[in-house]
Design a protein around this motif. Structure first.
Motif, PDB file in Angstrom:
ATOM      1  N   PHE A   1      -3.875  -4.448   2.415  1.00  0.00           N
ATOM      2  CA  PHE A   1      -2.927  -5.471   1.990  1.00  0.00           C
ATOM      3  C   PHE A   1      -2.837  -5.553   0.466  1.00  0.00           C
ATOM      4  O   PHE A   1      -1.787  -5.878  -0.082  1.00  0.00           O
ATOM      5  CB  PHE A   1      -3.293  -6.839   2.570  1.00  0.00           C
ATOM      6  N   ALA A   2      -3.933  -5.236  -0.227  1.00  0.00           N
ATOM      7  CA  ALA A   2      -3.902  -5.252  -1.691  1.00  0.00           C
ATOM      8  C   ALA A   2      -2.865  -4.285  -2.226  1.00  0.00           C
ATOM      9  O   ALA A   2      -2.071  -4.618  -3.120  1.00  0.00           O
ATOM     10  CB  ALA A   2      -5.289  -4.912  -2.248  1.00  0.00           C
ATOM     11  N   THR A   3      -2.840  -3.070  -1.701  1.00  0.00           N
ATOM     12  CA  THR A   3      -1.863  -2.070  -2.127  1.00  0.00           C
ATOM     13  C   THR A   3      -0.446  -2.538  -1.822  1.00  0.00           C
ATOM     14  O   THR A   3       0.467  -2.425  -2.652  1.00  0.00           O
ATOM     15  CB  THR A   3      -2.141  -0.726  -1.433  1.00  0.00           C
TER      16      THR A   3
ATOM     17  N   ALA B   1       4.568  -8.090   5.956  1.00  0.00           N
ATOM     18  CA  ALA B   1       3.301  -7.558   6.462  1.00  0.00           C
ATOM     19  C   ALA B   1       3.267  -7.594   7.973  1.00  0.00           C
ATOM     20  O   ALA B   1       2.791  -6.641   8.623  1.00  0.00           O
ATOM     21  CB  ALA B   1       2.127  -8.342   5.881  1.00  0.00           C
ATOM     22  N   LEU B   2       3.788  -8.662   8.575  1.00  0.00           N
ATOM     23  CA  LEU B   2       3.801  -8.747  10.039  1.00  0.00           C
ATOM     24  C   LEU B   2       4.751  -7.718  10.636  1.00  0.00           C
ATOM     25  O   LEU B   2       4.485  -7.157  11.704  1.00  0.00           O
ATOM     26  CB  LEU B   2       4.191 -10.154  10.482  1.00  0.00           C
ATOM     27  N   GLU B   3       5.854  -7.445   9.951  1.00  0.00           N
ATOM     28  CA  GLU B   3       6.768  -6.405  10.418  1.00  0.00           C
ATOM     29  C   GLU B   3       6.058  -5.058  10.467  1.00  0.00           C
ATOM     30  O   GLU B   3       6.196  -4.294  11.436  1.00  0.00           O
ATOM     31  CB  GLU B   3       7.987  -6.325   9.507  1.00  0.00           C
ATOM     32  N   VAL B   4       5.278  -4.751   9.426  1.00  0.00           N
ATOM     33  CA  VAL B   4       4.535  -3.491   9.398  1.00  0.00           C
ATOM     34  C   VAL B   4       3.474  -3.459  10.490  1.00  0.00           C
ATOM     35  O   VAL B   4       3.337  -2.481  11.221  1.00  0.00           O
ATOM     36  CB  VAL B   4       3.897  -3.276   8.007  1.00  0.00           C
TER      37      VAL B   4
ATOM     38  N   MET C   1      -6.397  -3.304   6.479  1.00  0.00           N
ATOM     39  CA  MET C   1      -5.339  -2.296   6.571  1.00  0.00           C
ATOM     40  C   MET C   1      -4.157  -2.858   7.362  1.00  0.00           C
ATOM     41  O   MET C   1      -4.331  -3.434   8.438  1.00  0.00           O
ATOM     42  CB  MET C   1      -5.861  -1.038   7.255  1.00  0.00           C
ATOM     43  N   ILE C   2      -2.953  -2.674   6.813  1.00  0.00           N
ATOM     44  CA  ILE C   2      -1.768  -3.117   7.539  1.00  0.00           C
ATOM     45  C   ILE C   2      -1.023  -1.938   8.161  1.00  0.00           C
ATOM     46  O   ILE C   2      -0.147  -2.131   9.003  1.00  0.00           O
ATOM     47  CB  ILE C   2      -0.825  -3.941   6.644  1.00  0.00           C
TER      48      ILE C   2
ATOM     49  N   LEU D   1     -10.641  -6.049  -8.811  1.00  0.00           N
ATOM     50  CA  LEU D   1     -10.640  -6.654 -10.142  1.00  0.00           C
ATOM     51  C   LEU D   1      -9.251  -6.676 -10.758  1.00  0.00           C
ATOM     52  O   LEU D   1      -8.959  -7.473 -11.649  1.00  0.00           O
ATOM     53  CB  LEU D   1     -11.596  -5.885 -11.062  1.00  0.00           C
ATOM     54  N   ASP D   2      -8.375  -5.766 -10.298  1.00  0.00           N
ATOM     55  CA  ASP D   2      -7.038  -5.655 -10.876  1.00  0.00           C
ATOM     56  C   ASP D   2      -6.018  -6.533 -10.157  1.00  0.00           C
ATOM     57  O   ASP D   2      -4.817  -6.362 -10.342  1.00  0.00           O
ATOM     58  CB  ASP D   2      -6.580  -4.192 -10.841  1.00  0.00           C
ATOM     59  N   LEU D   3      -6.473  -7.484  -9.341  1.00  0.00           N
ATOM     60  CA  LEU D   3      -5.549  -8.389  -8.651  1.00  0.00           C
ATOM     61  C   LEU D   3      -5.904  -9.847  -8.954  1.00  0.00           C
ATOM     62  O   LEU D   3      -6.242 -10.625  -8.051  1.00  0.00           O
ATOM     63  CB  LEU D   3      -5.582  -8.144  -7.138  1.00  0.00           C
TER      64      LEU D   3
END
Length: 362
Positions: free
Chosen positions: A350-352, A300-303, A343-344, A125-127
């Motif tokens: 990914f939200a975080t 994100a892909l790097e992670v 999870m990344i 809800l916070d995004l």
């Protein structure tokens, strides 16, 4: 291949759509495109015939959009989504805390499904920047904008899925514990993918400090400050350069087929355009031919690949004043990103991860 505006520019590794469809792109080619000594960018040629028409139409509409009256642009703003939905100008900080007023952006989520979108809305809800409904221009203001935008994004996402499938093959060989088919599945199924239609305003003496005689490494990244994308793969069209000293065609009586903007054969400033800062710190101007799509790697892909593919620091250098006319630059970027709940790494979904980036830039 049309190599407009590519003087002295480096053409990245190029593969054909047919090679991607057949799964014949070699791992060494992917290493050259995305590996530790690469530009982190690959071009795809041999696109469907409709691509050129869609590109010209949508990038033309970018000029029409950016030149709408202020009251119409305000209708498209979505401040509760931190301006990451709808129209945005002057809301983003990318360098030294300065607000970026040299370009306007139109954001939309081109992939939405009832189940996936509902899940994201209920869990996060916070995004609102990812969960808000798209804000489309009125059809009588910009005819066919929504249809052309979504069709172009769909084409780019389909090609991105093929690039992702090739990346999956590379990652399986080089990343310990990599989940088979992860990136392809993410590109195809994510409802977090974000598209950004960009309009870089014509430069004036007051809004740029580019010295046309300077070397790229020493100039200010005035049209778009140096940054990395925070998704997985970013699909990019080649830029359209349009002389806006010529009045835009009238939209009246154009409901069926909006008029095109005249595209210059090349930028009036040969040093303007997209630059990438390589792994070694070298600054390179990159050329994207008009009939190709480019795909570059994000944070994100790097992670996810544990550093095997690295995010690409890049910037856009503006046209120097006095180079002729009032020339704007239009382009489209489609950021393929994991669903918010995916999870990344071991600690972050990914939200975080996205919140960290948004708070940094807005």
């Amino acid at each position: 291949m049309t190599h407009q505006d590519l003087t002295d520019a480096r053409i990245p590794v190029t593969v054909s759509l047919e090679e991607l469809q057949n799964g014949t792109v070699s791992l060494s080619t992917l290493e050259e495109a995305f590996g530790p000594n690469s530009l982190g960018l690959i071009l795809v040629s041999g696109l469907p015939e409709k691509y050129s028409t869609l590109r010209h139409r949508l990038l033309s509409l970018s000029s029409f959009l950016a030149n709408l009256p202020e009251e119409e642009l305000r209708k498209l703003e979505c401040p509760e989504a931190k301006w990451l939905v709808g129209w945005s100008c002057g809301k983003e900080t990318l360098k030294d805390g300065q607000y970026d007023t040299l370009k306007g952006s139109y954001y939309a989520n081109p992939v939405q499904s009832f189940i996936g979108t509902r899940k994201a809305q209920q869990m996060y809800l916070d995004l609102p920047e990812y969960n808000s409904s798209n804000v489309w221009p009125d059809r009588d203001v910009l005819p066919n904008f929504r249809e052309v935008f979504l069709e172009m994004c769909s084409l780019i996402i389909n090609v991105a899925a093929m690039v992702a499938k090739a990346c999956d093959r590379y990652a399986l060989e080089n990343v310990l514990g990599y989940k088979p088919g992860y990136l392809e599945s993410m590109v195809k199924e994510s409802v977090s993918t974000k598209a950004r239609l960009l309009h870089y305003f014509p430069p004036t003496e007051n809004n740029t400090s580019v010295d046309s005689a300077s070397e790229p490494a020493t100039v200010e990244d005035d049209w778009c400050a140096t940054h990395v994308d925070h998704g997985c793969l970013t699909g990019l069209t080649s830029a359209m350069f349009a002389d806006e000293s010529v009045p835009l065609p009238s939209m009246s009586n154009s409901l069926a087929s909006p008029p095109y903007v005249g595209e210059l054969d090349q930028s009036p400033d040969p040093k303007a355009g997209l630059y990438i800062r390589s792994r070694s710190g070298e600054v390179t101007r990159v050329g994207i031919p008009r009939d190709c799509l480019a795909f570059q790697t994000g944070e994100a892909l790097e992670v996810i690949t544990k550093g095997k593919f690295k995010a690409v620091p890049h910037f856009v250098r503006g046209i120097a004043p006095g180079c002729g006319g009032r020339v704007a630059r239009n382009t489209l970027a489609v950021f393929t990103q994991p669903n918010l709940w995916e999870m990344i790494d071991e600690n972050r979904d990914f939200a975080t991860f996205a919140k960290e980036i948004i708070e940094r830039n807005h």
